[in-house]
Structure formats: C-alpha cells, structure tokens
Design a protein around this motif. Structure first.
Motif, PDB file in Angstrom:
ATOM      1  N   ASN A  95       0.826  -1.210   0.000  1.00  0.00           N
ATOM      2  CA  ASN A  95       0.000   0.000   0.000  1.00  0.00           C
ATOM      3  C   ASN A  95       0.857   1.257   0.000  1.00  0.00           C
ATOM      4  N   GLN A  96       1.929   1.247   0.771  1.00  0.00           N
ATOM      5  CA  GLN A  96       2.808   2.410   0.833  1.00  0.00           C
ATOM      6  C   GLN A  96       3.469   2.668  -0.519  1.00  0.00           C
ATOM      7  N   LEU A  97       3.921   1.617  -1.164  1.00  0.00           N
ATOM      8  CA  LEU A  97       4.543   1.776  -2.472  1.00  0.00           C
ATOM      9  C   LEU A  97       3.532   2.261  -3.516  1.00  0.00           C
ATOM     10  N   GLU A  98       2.305   1.776  -3.430  1.00  0.00           N
ATOM     11  CA  GLU A  98       1.268   2.268  -4.336  1.00  0.00           C
ATOM     12  C   GLU A  98       0.996   3.745  -4.071  1.00  0.00           C
ATOM     13  N   TYR A  99       0.982   4.126  -2.808  1.00  0.00           N
ATOM     14  CA  TYR A  99       0.795   5.529  -2.449  1.00  0.00           C
ATOM     15  C   TYR A  99       1.901   6.390  -3.056  1.00  0.00           C
ATOM     16  N   GLU A 100       3.099   5.832  -3.122  1.00  0.00           N
ATOM     17  CA  GLU A 100       4.244   6.543  -3.698  1.00  0.00           C
ATOM     18  C   GLU A 100       4.160   6.641  -5.222  1.00  0.00           C
ATOM     19  N   GLY A 101       3.204   5.923  -5.833  1.00  0.00           N
ATOM     20  CA  GLY A 101       3.011   6.035  -7.271  1.00  0.00           C
ATOM     21  C   GLY A 101       3.347   4.791  -8.069  1.00  0.00           C
ATOM     22  N   PHE A 102       3.816   3.748  -7.410  1.00  0.00           N
ATOM     23  CA  PHE A 102       4.092   2.504  -8.114  1.00  0.00           C
ATOM     24  C   PHE A 102       2.779   1.785  -8.405  1.00  0.00           C
ATOM     25  N   THR A 103       2.740   1.018  -9.483  1.00  0.00           N
ATOM     26  CA  THR A 103       1.571   0.191  -9.756  1.00  0.00           C
ATOM     27  C   THR A 103       1.541  -0.944  -8.735  1.00  0.00           C
ATOM     28  N   TYR A 104       0.395  -1.621  -8.657  1.00  0.00           N
ATOM     29  CA  TYR A 104       0.282  -2.767  -7.755  1.00  0.00           C
ATOM     30  C   TYR A 104       1.335  -3.812  -8.096  1.00  0.00           C
ATOM     31  N   GLU A 105       1.491  -4.094  -9.378  1.00  0.00           N
ATOM     32  CA  GLU A 105       2.453  -5.120  -9.806  1.00  0.00           C
ATOM     33  C   GLU A 105       3.887  -4.730  -9.441  1.00  0.00           C
ATOM     34  N   GLN A 106       4.235  -3.481  -9.630  1.00  0.00           N
ATOM     35  CA  GLN A 106       5.569  -3.001  -9.256  1.00  0.00           C
ATOM     36  C   GLN A 106       5.771  -3.091  -7.753  1.00  0.00           C
ATOM     37  N   ALA A 107       4.740  -2.724  -7.003  1.00  0.00           N
ATOM     38  CA  ALA A 107       4.830  -2.780  -5.541  1.00  0.00           C
ATOM     39  C   ALA A 107       5.018  -4.213  -5.059  1.00  0.00           C
ATOM     40  N   VAL A 108       4.269  -5.135  -5.620  1.00  0.00           N
ATOM     41  CA  VAL A 108       4.408  -6.547  -5.241  1.00  0.00           C
ATOM     42  C   VAL A 108       5.812  -7.031  -5.565  1.00  0.00           C
ATOM     43  N   TYR A 109       6.334  -6.678  -6.716  1.00  0.00           N
ATOM     44  CA  TYR A 109       7.697  -7.054  -7.079  1.00  0.00           C
ATOM     45  C   TYR A 109       8.684  -6.512  -6.044  1.00  0.00           C
ATOM     46  N   GLY A 110       8.553  -5.241  -5.720  1.00  0.00           N
ATOM     47  CA  GLY A 110       9.468  -4.622  -4.761  1.00  0.00           C
ATOM     48  C   GLY A 110       9.425  -5.277  -3.403  1.00  0.00           C
ATOM     49  N   VAL A 111       8.227  -5.606  -2.952  1.00  0.00           N
ATOM     50  CA  VAL A 111       8.059  -6.248  -1.648  1.00  0.00           C
ATOM     51  C   VAL A 111       8.630  -7.656  -1.679  1.00  0.00           C
ATOM     52  N   THR A 112       8.360  -8.385  -2.744  1.00  0.00           N
ATOM     53  CA  THR A 112       8.853  -9.761  -2.880  1.00  0.00           C
ATOM     54  C   THR A 112      10.374  -9.795  -2.904  1.00  0.00           C
ATOM     55  N   GLN A 113      10.993  -8.833  -3.554  1.00  0.00           N
ATOM     56  CA  GLN A 113      12.450  -8.779  -3.627  1.00  0.00           C
ATOM     57  C   GLN A 113      13.089  -8.511  -2.265  1.00  0.00           C
ATOM     58  N   ASN A 114      12.289  -8.070  -1.326  1.00  0.00           N
ATOM     59  CA  ASN A 114      12.800  -7.786   0.016  1.00  0.00           C
ATOM     60  C   ASN A 114      12.345  -8.794   1.045  1.00  0.00           C
TER      61      ASN A 114
END
Length: 71
Positions: A49-68
C-alpha cells in the motif's frame, strides 16, 4: 508524474518525461521498499500500500516487496 505536475509541467509533458526516462520501475520499487524497511516495520500488505501511495503500480509494488523477502 505528480511531482512534475506540481513543478508546473502539464500531465502530458510529465507523462512523456517519465516514460522517456527508461527506468526499471520494478527495481525502483524494490529499492524504495528496502529503504522503508531499513527504518520502519511493515506488513506485506502495508508495504504494498505504501509503495502504491508513492506512485508505483500494484504489480511493481508486489515485485518490490517480494524482492525484500515478503512472500
């Protein structure tokens, strides 16, 4: 895009600028997620949700979270 609009660019100019950068937005989402996790605790959903708030798409946010490490 929102930041560029705030700086006075039109939506079409801002969109063109962002699209022309050639950034790997998945990688940027992963870096942003890592930064957040370095000083705050997040649930998987909260970080998405925070990454989406920052402007990332849902898919980008999921990728970013998964990579961490959040599955």
């Amino acid at each position: 895009i929102h930041q560029l609009e705030y700086e006075g660019f039109s939506t079409s100019e801002a969109t063109y600028g962002v699209d022309s950068v050639g950034a790997d937005w998945n990688e940027q989402a992963a870096k942003k997620a890592k930064t957040y996790l370095s000083y705050m605790a997040f649930s998987r959903e909260g970080l998405i949700n925070q990454l989406e708030y920052e402007g990332f798409t849902y898919e980008q946010a999921v990728y970013g979270v998964t990579q961490n490490g959040y599955w």
